[in-house]
Scaffold this active site. Structure first.
Site, PDB file in Angstrom:
ATOM      1  N   HIS A 193       0.845  -1.197   0.000  1.00 29.63           N
ATOM      2  CA  HIS A 193       0.000   0.000   0.000  1.00 29.63           C
ATOM      3  C   HIS A 193       0.880   1.246   0.000  1.00 29.63           C
ATOM      4  O   HIS A 193       1.961   1.265   0.590  1.00 29.63           O
ATOM      5  CB  HIS A 193      -0.918  -0.007   1.222  1.00 29.63           C
ATOM      6  CG  HIS A 193      -2.010   1.003   1.161  1.00 29.63           C
ATOM      7  ND1 HIS A 193      -1.805   2.338   1.451  1.00 29.63           N
ATOM      8  CD2 HIS A 193      -3.329   0.887   0.834  1.00 29.63           C
ATOM      9  CE1 HIS A 193      -2.940   2.993   1.312  1.00 29.63           C
ATOM     10  NE2 HIS A 193      -3.883   2.138   0.938  1.00 29.63           N
TER      11      HIS A 193
ATOM     12  N   GLU B 277      -3.752   2.450  -7.072  1.00 37.48           N
ATOM     13  CA  GLU B 277      -4.147   3.509  -6.145  1.00 37.48           C
ATOM     14  C   GLU B 277      -3.320   4.758  -6.424  1.00 37.48           C
ATOM     15  O   GLU B 277      -2.182   4.865  -5.967  1.00 37.48           O
ATOM     16  CB  GLU B 277      -3.989   3.051  -4.696  1.00 37.48           C
ATOM     17  CG  GLU B 277      -2.728   2.244  -4.407  1.00 37.48           C
ATOM     18  CD  GLU B 277      -2.372   2.226  -2.935  1.00 37.48           C
ATOM     19  OE1 GLU B 277      -3.261   2.429  -2.104  1.00 37.48           O
ATOM     20  OE2 GLU B 277      -1.183   2.039  -2.623  1.00 37.48           O
TER      21      GLU B 277
END
Length: 252
Positions: free
Chosen positions: A100, A171
């Site tokens: 992430h 993302e």
């Protein structure tokens, strides 16, 4: 055909009381039925995995799986503060987020470490959700696809054919937690670039790997995003903290 997948990432949020209310509300919302051909998961912080596993089981939530937000690049040993993939498996996790952008930025995680984490997840029969994305500066300089495809290529170099058992989450860093969102077409263009990068390695793998969008997915943009041909669902951050919003996205 690739299933549509929605994964909620609570990040460092939640409490014993709030978690109970969240699962109860989601269970009630899912009782009326969910769209066919879809999969759903929620990734709470590590301390709440057992509670959430018990709540999901107690409410007979067949639609909802349990996931985790990270895993160690190592199997076991003298790694204080780390959590092994095998441990997550024991709690009933089916998927694990790795790489992430917040881990990349705050903990200086690099692609090689992220690939090692993905291997640990795969070796324990779970699905890695491998995150890739560009910063605002990288996008503004016209290097967005170059940066993201480079990140994907490094995962390909390590994981090879095992990528078919992974998910990729795009993302855009500039859209995470900011309320900004890439337009559906901008997101689709990047997802298409990722799939073409995978196809350079193996077209069959490219056609099977699910690519999720993870930049401020909300009920009011989920329908348009999920309608795009190369967007296979969402990795949902802030909106997943609201059970009502999470349900709305799941049903979008």
């Amino acid at each position: 055909m690739r299933p549509l997948i929605v994964i909620g990432n609570w990040k460092m949020n939640g409490s014993l009381a709030n978690n109970q209310d969240w699962v109860k509300t989601v269970a009630r919302g899912m009782e009326s039925g969910m769209p066919s051909g879809r999969k759903y998961a929620v990734c709470p912080p590590f301390p709440y995995l057992q509670q959430c596993a018990d709540l999901i089981k107690g409410h007979s939530l067949a639609f909802l799986s349990l996931g985790a937000q990270d895993a160690s690049a190592y199997g076991s040993g003298v790694y204080t503060g780390e959590v092994a993939a095998a441990m997550l498996k024991e709690f009933g996790c089916t998927c694990v987020i790795v790489g992430h952008s917040e881990r990349r930025q705050m903990h200086q995680e690099v692609d090689e470490v992220i690939a090692s984490k993905a291997l640990q997840v795969l070796d324990n029969s779970m699905t890695p959700v491998i995150c890739v994305g560009e910063t605002a500066d990288e996008r503004n300089s016209g290097r967005a696809q170059e940066i993201v495809c480079s990140q994907v290529a490094k995962q390909v170099g390590v994981l090879q054919d095992r990528l078919v058992d992974c998910l990729i989450a795009y993302e855009p860093v500039w859209a995470i937690g900011t309320g900004k969102v890439a337009s559906a077409q901008v997101a689709q263009d990047m997802h298409r670039a990722i799939r073409l990068q995978l196809a350079e390695f193996n077209e069959d793998v490219a056609s099977h790997v699910g690519i999720l969008y993870g930049g401020s997915v909300k009920p009011d943009n989920a329908v348009e995003l999920f309608a795009m041909p190369d967007i296979d669902g969402g990795l949902v951050g802030g909106a997943s903290l609201s059970p009502q919003d999470f349900l709305a996205i799941c049903k979008a």
